[in-house]
Design an enzyme around this catalytic site. Structure first.
Site, PDB file in Angstrom:
ATOM      1  N   TYR A 152       0.783  -1.216   0.012  1.00 29.98           N
ATOM      2  CA  TYR A 152       0.036  -0.015   0.100  1.00 29.98           C
ATOM      3  C   TYR A 152       0.858   1.316   0.086  1.00 29.98           C
ATOM      4  O   TYR A 152       2.099   1.040   0.232  1.00 29.98           O
ATOM      5  CB  TYR A 152      -0.973   0.107   1.232  1.00 29.98           C
ATOM      6  CG  TYR A 152      -0.134   0.313   2.596  1.00 29.98           C
ATOM      7  CD1 TYR A 152       0.612  -0.316   3.128  1.00 29.98           C
ATOM      8  CD2 TYR A 152      -0.561   1.621   3.157  1.00 29.98           C
ATOM      9  CE1 TYR A 152       0.922  -0.270   4.433  1.00 29.98           C
ATOM     10  CE2 TYR A 152       0.038   1.943   4.194  1.00 29.98           C
ATOM     11  CZ  TYR A 152       0.859   1.150   5.072  1.00 29.98           C
ATOM     12  OH  TYR A 152       1.546   1.510   5.987  1.00 29.98           O
ATOM     13  N   LYS A 166       6.501  -1.793   2.053  1.00 27.01           N
ATOM     14  CA  LYS A 166       5.428  -1.219   2.483  1.00 27.01           C
ATOM     15  C   LYS A 166       4.137  -2.240   2.586  1.00 27.01           C
ATOM     16  O   LYS A 166       3.455  -2.310   1.493  1.00 27.01           O
ATOM     17  CB  LYS A 166       4.992  -0.071   2.045  1.00 27.01           C
ATOM     18  CG  LYS A 166       4.257   0.949   2.991  1.00 27.01           C
ATOM     19  CD  LYS A 166       4.351   2.366   2.394  1.00 27.01           C
ATOM     20  CE  LYS A 166       3.284   3.404   3.122  1.00 27.01           C
ATOM     21  NZ  LYS A 166       3.411   3.362   4.692  1.00 27.01           N
ATOM     22  N   GLU A 207      12.705   2.797  13.712  1.00 30.88           N
ATOM     23  CA  GLU A 207      11.781   3.909  13.324  1.00 30.88           C
ATOM     24  C   GLU A 207      10.655   3.945  14.434  1.00 30.88           C
ATOM     25  O   GLU A 207      10.714   3.186  15.463  1.00 30.88           O
ATOM     26  CB  GLU A 207      11.504   3.606  11.986  1.00 30.88           C
ATOM     27  CG  GLU A 207      10.524   2.464  11.747  1.00 30.88           C
ATOM     28  CD  GLU A 207      10.402   1.981  10.263  1.00 30.88           C
ATOM     29  OE1 GLU A 207      10.164   2.943   9.686  1.00 30.88           O
ATOM     30  OE2 GLU A 207      10.194   0.948   9.690  1.00 30.88           O
ATOM     31  N   LEU A 219      11.366   1.268   7.014  1.00 31.56           N
ATOM     32  CA  LEU A 219      10.666   1.864   5.901  1.00 31.56           C
ATOM     33  C   LEU A 219      11.259   2.998   5.293  1.00 31.56           C
ATOM     34  O   LEU A 219      11.711   3.953   5.861  1.00 31.56           O
ATOM     35  CB  LEU A 219       9.029   2.038   6.169  1.00 31.56           C
ATOM     36  CG  LEU A 219       8.495   2.564   4.731  1.00 31.56           C
ATOM     37  CD1 LEU A 219       8.122   1.339   3.782  1.00 31.56           C
ATOM     38  CD2 LEU A 219       7.076   3.185   4.821  1.00 31.56           C
TER      39      LEU A 219
HETATM   40  N1  PDD Z   1       3.059   5.634   7.310  1.00 31.58           N
HETATM   41  N2  PDD Z   1       8.009   4.060   8.764  1.00 31.58           N
HETATM   42  C1  PDD Z   1       6.659   3.245   8.767  1.00 31.58           C
HETATM   43  C2  PDD Z   1       6.701   2.161   9.412  1.00 31.58           C
HETATM   44  C3  PDD Z   1       5.465   3.824   8.049  1.00 31.58           C
HETATM   45  O1  PDD Z   1       4.486   3.307   8.100  1.00 31.58           O
HETATM   46  C4  PDD Z   1       5.388   5.374   7.577  1.00 31.58           C
HETATM   47  C5  PDD Z   1       4.648   5.955   6.669  1.00 31.58           C
HETATM   48  C6  PDD Z   1       6.944   5.919   7.392  1.00 31.58           C
HETATM   49  C7  PDD Z   1       7.107   7.207   6.712  1.00 31.58           C
HETATM   50  O2  PDD Z   1       6.962   7.143   5.303  1.00 31.58           O
HETATM   51  P1  PDD Z   1       6.462   8.432   4.394  1.00 31.58           P
HETATM   52  O3  PDD Z   1       7.567   9.532   4.862  1.00 31.58           O
HETATM   53  O4  PDD Z   1       6.804   7.619   3.182  1.00 31.58           O
HETATM   54  O5  PDD Z   1       5.166   8.537   4.940  1.00 31.58           O
HETATM   55  C8  PDD Z   1       7.886   5.389   8.035  1.00 31.58           C
HETATM   56  C9  PDD Z   1       2.105   6.027   6.686  1.00 31.58           C
HETATM   57  C10 PDD Z   1       1.789   7.315   6.754  1.00 31.58           C
HETATM   58  C11 PDD Z   1       0.919   4.982   7.082  1.00 31.58           C
HETATM   59  O6  PDD Z   1       0.892   3.748   7.255  1.00 31.58           O
HETATM   60  O7  PDD Z   1      -0.251   5.521   7.352  1.00 31.58           O
END
Ligand code: PDD
Length: 290
Positions: free
Chosen positions: A35, A149, A181, A205
Site C-alpha cells: 500500500y 510497505k 523507526e 521503511l
Molecule cells: N506510514 N515508517 C513506517 C513504518 C511507516 O508506516 C511510514 C508511513 C513511514 C514514513 O513514510 P513516509 O514518509 O513515506 O510517509 C515510516 C503511513 C503514513 C501509514 O502507514 O499511514
C-alpha cells in the site's frame, strides 16, 4: 468529515458503495499486498514520484505483477482527486493485493491483482506540529523486510495501540536497544548540531518525507548522519523528531514520560519544518505563527 464518493477500483472510477470484495481475498486472508499513503495539499500531491517508485519497489519485492504503468497510475490518481473535487488538504490511500482466489498459500495462477484507491480530507495537525508530541519506546517485533510497505501491520498496530493507551502519539521501535523507526513514521535524534537516523536497510521503511529531509539538510547546512542511535542515547538528545506523510515533521518532546531537554520543540526541528512547508508549497506558514 466530508465523504468523497468516487473510488478507483481496478482502474475504473466507481461509487464507494458499490465496492465489493469476495470472502477469499489475498489481503484479507494473508495480508498479501502492499500500500501507499500519499499526502495532498490544496488538492495537489506532495512527493508523488517518491511514493509511486516505492510502490513498484514493494510490488517487485513481493513478486506481485502489476500491469498498470507508473505514468498511467499517476494519471488515474490525479483524476481521482479531480473527480472528487478535493481542493483542500488530504491524502490518498491505495493498495494492491495479489487478488481474489480460493485460499492457498501458494500464489494463484492467472489472477489479476486487486487494486483500489480513495481520497480523504486530512487537515494538518497544527497542534502537534507546533507543540510536539509524547511517545513511548517499544520492542520492534516486525519481520526482517520492513522496507516493503506491506499490508502486514499487526506489530505496528499493537505498538501504536500501546502508545495510545498511555496517552502517547507514537511508539519508537528498537531491536535490542537500537532504534529503527516508529510504528508509522521515521525517527531522528539531534545531538551537537547533527541529525542521526537509522540507515535505509531492510529494517526500516524508506520514508518519502525522509527523502525530502535529505534534500532540506543540504539547504539548511546541517549534517544528516545515517547511523543508528540507541534507546539510552535518547535522554541525552538535544532534539528528537519524527516524519511521515501524515505527520510531516513532528517534534517529539517527551519519551517514556521523560522530557527531552526543556520539553519544547528544538531549533533544528523548526528549521526542517519550515523547509517542509516551503517544499510542499503550503501557503499558511506554521513557523511564523508560532
Ligand atoms: N506510514 N515508517 C513506517 C513504518 C511507516 O508506516 C511510514 C508511513 C513511514 C514514513 O513514510 P513516509 O514518509 O513515506 O510517509 C515510516 C503511513 C503514513 C501509514 O502507514 O499511514
Amino acid at each position: 468529515m466530508s465523504v468523497f464518493p468516487v473510488v478507483l477500483s481496478q482502474s475504473k472510477f466507481i461509487h464507494r458503495d458499490s465496492v465489493k470484495y469476495p470472502l477469499e481475498e489475498r489481503a484479507l486472508q494473508f495480508g498479501d499486498g502492499i500500500y501507499e499513503v500519499i499526502r495532498i495539499y490544496n488538492g495537489s500531491f506532495y512527493l508523488l514520484d517518491e511514493h509511486i517508485d516505492r510502490l513498484y519497489r514493494s510490488a517487485e519485492a513481493i513478486k506481485l505483477t502489476f500491469s498498470v504503468s507508473k505514468t498511467e497510475l499517476k494519471e488515474l490518481l490525479s483524476e481521482l482527486v479531480v473527480r472528487n473535487n478535493l481542493t483542500e488538504d488530504g491524502k490518498i490511500y491505495m493498495q494492491i493485493t495479489r487478488g481474489s482466489a480460493p485460499r492457498d498459500h501458494i500464489f494463484p495462477k492467472n489472477v489479476e491483482p486487486n487494486f483500489y484507491a480513495y481520497v480523504q480530507a486530512l487537515p494538518r495537525n497544527l497542534q502537534n506540529l507546533k507543540n510536539g508530541v509524547s511517545v513511548i519506546t517499544h520492542p520492534d517485533e516486525r519481520w526482517q523486510n520492513c522496507y516493503i510497505k506491506s499490508l502486514n501491520l499487526l506489530p505496528n498496530v499493537l505498538a501504536k495501540q500501546t502508545a495510545f493507551e498511555q496517552g502517547c502519539y507514537e511508539a519508537i521501535l528498537h531491536r535490542d536497544g537500537i532504534v529503527t523507526e516508529c510504528s508509522s513514521s521515521n525517527v531522528y535524534l539531534v545531538k551537537d548540531g547533527k541529525i542521526y537516523t537509522h540507515p535505509t536497510t531492510r529494517n526500516i521503511l524508506h520514508g518519502c518525507v525522509r527523502m525530502a529531509i535529505e534534500r532540506f539538510v543540504a539547504d539548511v547546512g546541517i549534517q544528516l548522519v545515517e547511523e543508528p542511535f540507541k534507546i539510552h542515547d535518547i535522554q541525552e538528545a538535544d532534539e528528537l523528531f519524527l516524519s511521515s506523510s501524515t505527520s510531516e515533521i513532528t517534534p517529539i518532546i517527551m519519551v517514556d514520560g521523560q522530557k527531552i531537554q526543556d520539553g519544547k520543540p528544538g531549533e533544528i526541528t523548526r528549521k526542517l519544518q519550515k523547509a517542509y512547508e516551503k517544499d510542499a508549497n503550503i501557503l499558511e506558514n506554521l513557523i511564523t505563527n508560532v
